[in-house]
Motif scaffolding. Structure first.
Motif, short mmCIF file in Angstrom:
data_model
loop_
_atom_site.label_atom_id
_atom_site.label_comp_id
_atom_site.label_asym_id
_atom_site.label_seq_id
_atom_site.Cartn_x
_atom_site.Cartn_y
_atom_site.Cartn_z
N MET A 243 -0.36 11.97 15.90
CA MET A 243 -1.76 11.98 15.47
C MET A 243 -2.48 10.69 15.84
SD MET A 243 -1.52 13.63 11.65
CE MET A 243 -0.25 14.86 11.29
N GLY A 244 -1.73 9.69 16.28
CA GLY A 244 -2.34 8.40 16.64
C GLY A 244 -2.71 7.54 15.46
N VAL A 245 -2.01 7.74 14.31
CA VAL A 245 -2.37 7.00 13.09
C VAL A 245 -1.17 6.23 12.51
CG1 VAL A 245 -4.24 8.59 12.52
CG2 VAL A 245 -1.94 9.03 11.62
N PHE A 246 -0.07 6.16 13.24
CA PHE A 246 1.15 5.54 12.71
C PHE A 246 0.91 4.09 12.28
CE2 PHE A 246 4.94 2.92 13.43
CZ PHE A 246 5.86 3.54 12.60
N ASP A 247 0.12 3.35 13.05
CA ASP A 247 -0.10 1.93 12.76
C ASP A 247 -0.85 1.71 11.46
OD1 ASP A 247 -2.20 3.17 14.29
OD2 ASP A 247 -3.19 1.22 14.35
N LEU A 248 -1.47 2.75 10.91
CA LEU A 248 -2.20 2.61 9.65
C LEU A 248 -1.27 2.44 8.45
CD1 LEU A 248 -4.98 5.31 10.18
CD2 LEU A 248 -5.19 2.84 10.44
N GLY A 249 0.02 2.68 8.67
CA GLY A 249 0.98 2.53 7.58
C GLY A 249 1.03 1.13 7.00
N ASP A 250 0.59 0.14 7.76
CA ASP A 250 0.61 -1.24 7.29
C ASP A 250 -0.74 -1.69 6.72
OD1 ASP A 250 3.29 -1.60 8.04
OD2 ASP A 250 2.72 -2.06 10.10
N SER A 251 -1.68 -0.76 6.54
CA SER A 251 -2.98 -1.11 5.98
C SER A 251 -2.83 -1.55 4.52
CB SER A 251 -3.94 0.08 6.04
OG SER A 251 -4.14 0.50 7.36
N ASN A 252 -3.71 -2.44 4.09
CA ASN A 252 -3.68 -2.95 2.71
C ASN A 252 -4.49 -2.02 1.82
OD1 ASN A 252 -3.98 -4.38 0.29
ND2 ASN A 252 -3.91 -6.35 1.33
N ARG B 29 10.89 12.27 10.97
CA ARG B 29 10.00 13.35 11.42
C ARG B 29 8.55 13.06 11.01
NH1 ARG B 29 8.86 18.32 13.09
NH2 ARG B 29 7.84 19.80 11.69
N LEU B 30 8.36 12.51 9.82
CA LEU B 30 7.01 12.18 9.38
C LEU B 30 6.42 11.06 10.24
CD1 LEU B 30 4.71 12.53 7.34
CD2 LEU B 30 5.88 10.93 5.84
N PHE C 153 -7.58 8.80 8.15
CA PHE C 153 -6.20 8.68 7.69
C PHE C 153 -5.87 7.27 7.21
CE2 PHE C 153 -5.91 12.63 10.03
CZ PHE C 153 -5.04 13.38 9.23
N SER C 154 -6.89 6.40 7.13
CA SER C 154 -6.65 5.01 6.73
C SER C 154 -6.18 4.90 5.29
CB SER C 154 -7.93 4.18 6.93
OG SER C 154 -8.97 4.68 6.10
N ILE D 243 -4.51 7.66 3.68
CA ILE D 243 -3.34 8.53 3.47
C ILE D 243 -2.05 7.87 3.93
CG2 ILE D 243 -2.24 10.69 4.16
CD1 ILE D 243 -4.96 11.97 4.27
N VAL D 244 -2.04 7.35 5.16
CA VAL D 244 -0.79 6.87 5.76
C VAL D 244 -0.15 5.74 4.95
CG1 VAL D 244 0.27 5.95 7.84
CG2 VAL D 244 -1.55 7.64 8.04
N PRO D 245 -0.90 4.69 4.55
CA PRO D 245 -0.26 3.65 3.74
C PRO D 245 0.19 4.15 2.37
CG PRO D 245 -2.63 3.25 3.90
CD PRO D 245 -2.30 4.34 4.88
N CYS D 246 -0.52 5.14 1.82
CA CYS D 246 -0.13 5.69 0.52
C CYS D 246 1.17 6.48 0.64
CB CYS D 246 -1.24 6.58 -0.03
SG CYS D 246 -0.96 7.15 -1.71
N VAL D 247 1.29 7.31 1.68
CA VAL D 247 2.52 8.08 1.90
C VAL D 247 3.71 7.14 2.08
CG1 VAL D 247 3.68 9.58 3.56
CG2 VAL D 247 1.36 10.11 2.82
N LYS D 248 3.51 6.09 2.84
CA LYS D 248 4.58 5.11 3.05
C LYS D 248 4.94 4.41 1.74
CE LYS D 248 5.85 1.19 6.03
NZ LYS D 248 5.35 0.28 7.11
#
Length: 368
Positions: free
Chosen positions: A318-327, A310-311, A294-295, A297-302
């Motif tokens: 899923m344990g992937v929330f912190d990936l939202g800040d990935s570059n 809800r998202l 999910f590395s 997907i999550v930053p792209c969705v954000k």
């Protein structure tokens, strides 16, 4: 040999038909369009390549260890089943897992090709149609390459996973023109990129490394295209419309997460489905693999503006929330660089071989 003869278990239907919905849209506005998108279109034209020539298909592949997968990464490792397996059995298991993975890559690339063609048909802007046309060709090349690897090097295929097929169906049945972008460019392509990258970066086998690196170079452009188009469009949508897209993303992410277990492989080794599911869920390697997947997907969705409460809660679950800040830009740049470096190394080796051949010929002539 027919592909049907290579399937571990043949598809239920030889042809899967998804009823088309939505309008085909023509644009009579032939101005220059958006500079960023046209630059990506130009790059898509410049970066076309021939999979029969760029990839060294003469490289040998051991079907019983196609990727150099360590024992610890196998789902059955450390279980009573593993203790009973011979070396031959373990080789068969590696073959089946690689076949399952690359078969899903193949089916996903065909889905991406169909979705890209659907975008050409349905998107209202001509600059987006132009780029999607180049992507359709990219996806055809990827399907060709994965199909060749499975046919010539492994000699085995798995049918499309149920969850992947469900997400493809949901993406293609939706009449809204942005949904093929969201389902394919963001979810399926994003997940595939992470899966490709993990194997590319861990395998010590040159042929699969080449295949994955070159495919990823294309996919980096595709995800960039989806980000550009959806970010612009989603700024115009109401809260209710954004919520509908977020629900689609949530459902799609759970489907894709559950797709990754490879239960079909264990069933082929005589393990009942319920036990196979439990063993897969207990695998520490699978937990790590899922998070890495999910590395992208999550930053792209954000980034495209889908980040409702809800998202966010679903990503926490899923344990992937912190990936939202990935570059994401850095990851895509690295994908480009790795493919270019492989080309440099291969061309340097070929040039050295040619020089050695010429020098050998000169020495032979002088001695005679």
């Amino acid at each position: 040999m027919s592909t049907h003869d290579l399937y571990v278990k043949g598809p239920q239907e030889p042809l899967w038909q998804v009823p088309a919905s939505g309008a085909a849209r023509f644009s009579w506005e032939y101005d220059d369009g958006r500079d960023r998108l046209l630059a990506l279109y130009q790059k898509g034209k410049d970066k076309q390549w021939d999979g029969a020539k760029r990839i060294d298909w003469d490289l040998e592949v051991d079907p019983y260890d196609p990727l150099g997968t360590p024992d610890e990464a196998m789902t059955l490792y450390g279980t009573p089943h593993w203790a009973k397996m011979t070396d031959r059995d373990k080789g068969e298991l590696r073959l089946h897992y690689t076949s399952w993975q690359f078969s899903q890559f193949l089916h996903g690339e065909q889905g991406a090709m169909v979705c890209a063609a659907r975008i050409v048909e349905s998107v209202p802007d001509l600059d987006a149609k132009f780029y999607s046309a180049t992507q359709t060709m990219d996806e055809a090349r990827h399907a060709e390459i994965y199909g060749r690897f499975l046919h010539e090097k492994l000699g085995m295929l798995y049918p499309v996973n149920d969850n992947l097929q469900a997400l493809l169906g949901d993406t293609l049945r939706d009449s809204r023109w942005d949904m093929p972008y969201l389902g394919m460019q963001v979810l399926i392509e994003g997940l595939a990129l992470a899966a490709f990258g993990m194997i590319r970066d861990t395998t010590d086998k040159p042929l699969p490394k080449q295949i994955l690196a070159y495919v990823m170079q294309d996919e980096a452009r595709h995800v960039a295209f989806g980000r550009m188009a959806l970010r612009d469009y989603y700024r115009q949508l109401s809260d209710a419309e954004l919520k509908e897209r977020e629900e689609f993303v949530i459902e799609g992410c759970y489907l894709m997460r559950d797709r990754l277990r490879g239960v079909e492989v264990l069933e082929n080794f005589g393990i009942p489905k319920k036990e196979a599911e439990q063993l897969s869920e207990e695998s520490e390697f699978l937990h790590l693999f899922r998070k890495l997947l999910f590395s992208r997907i999550v930053p792209c969705v954000k980034d495209i503006g889908l980040w409702g409460e809800r998202l966010q809660k679903a990503y926490v679950d899923m344990g992937v929330f912190d990936l939202g800040d990935s570059n994401l830009d850095l990851l895509m740049a690295q994908d480009e660089e790795i493919a270019e470096q492989l080309d440099k190394e291969r061309f340097a080796a070929e040039e050295a071989a040619r020089v050695a051949e010429v020098e050998g010929a000169i020495e032979a002539g002088a001695s005679s």
